[in-house]
Scaffold this active site. Structure first.
Site, short mmCIF file in Angstrom:
data_model
loop_
_atom_site.label_atom_id
_atom_site.label_comp_id
_atom_site.label_asym_id
_atom_site.label_seq_id
_atom_site.Cartn_x
_atom_site.Cartn_y
_atom_site.Cartn_z
N ASP A 31 38.26 54.46 48.35
CA ASP A 31 38.65 54.34 46.53
C ASP A 31 37.52 52.87 46.56
OD1 ASP A 31 39.75 52.24 44.75
OD2 ASP A 31 41.29 54.64 44.33
N ASN A 87 49.33 58.61 40.64
CA ASN A 87 49.61 58.59 39.26
C ASN A 87 48.92 58.99 38.33
OD1 ASN A 87 49.58 55.84 40.36
ND2 ASN A 87 47.20 55.50 40.21
N GLN A 94 47.19 55.96 35.76
CA GLN A 94 45.44 57.21 36.10
C GLN A 94 44.45 56.86 35.79
OE1 GLN A 94 47.25 60.98 36.18
NE2 GLN A 94 45.64 62.22 36.73
N VAL A 96 41.81 58.30 35.85
CA VAL A 96 40.86 59.81 36.17
C VAL A 96 41.80 60.99 36.19
CG1 VAL A 96 38.97 61.00 37.72
CG2 VAL A 96 38.92 58.11 37.57
N HIS A 100 44.49 63.55 42.20
CA HIS A 100 43.97 62.73 43.75
C HIS A 100 45.04 61.95 44.02
CE1 HIS A 100 42.93 59.95 40.26
NE2 HIS A 100 43.02 59.21 41.09
N HIS A 102 46.46 58.95 46.47
CA HIS A 102 46.51 57.46 46.55
C HIS A 102 46.43 57.71 48.34
CE1 HIS A 102 44.04 55.79 43.48
NE2 HIS A 102 45.04 56.40 42.68
#
Length: 115
Positions: A31, A87, A94, A96, A100, A102
């Site tokens: 990240d 998220n 969130q 993007v 995905h 984390h």
């Protein structure tokens, strides 16, 4: 048609990023704004799903692969202990809208990460 997500652009080589792990359907990067000593992103190569709820409904085996890959990279880059955070929606952080996960690790205690 909407613009490709930053993750799609990374996968296509348009944006530089070190891919730490990759399978046929998933890749892992660091990240760029880490919220923990170790903060990795597990990203499906398909941009079809905007969040984890859509992914779980549409392709649960891909979600399972993401979780398995998260465990694998946590074992390699940390001590194997990790938090896995999805998220879902702007109100949940969130930014993007390409699903995905984390992977947060590295000497975390309860309440230590606000991600």
């Amino acid at each position: 048609m909407s613009e490709p997500s930053v993750f799609t652009r990374i996968l296509q080589g348009e944006i530089p990023a070190e891919i730490l792990h990759e399978t046929d359907r998933v890749f892992v990067i660091r990240d760029i704004a880490p919220q923990a000593p170790i903060h990795l992103l597990v990203i499906p190569k398909t941009a079809e799903y905007r969040d984890v709820v859509a992914l779980a409904a549409g392709e649960p085996d891909l979600l399972a692969e993401m979780v398995e890959v998260a465990g694998r990279v946590a074992a390699k880059h940390a001590d194997g202990d990790f938090r896995l955070v999805f998220n879902s929606g702007a109100g949940a952080g969130q930014t993007v809208f390409h699903v995905h996960a984390h992977v947060l690790a590295g000497d975390l205690s309860e309440g230590s990460v606000g991600a």
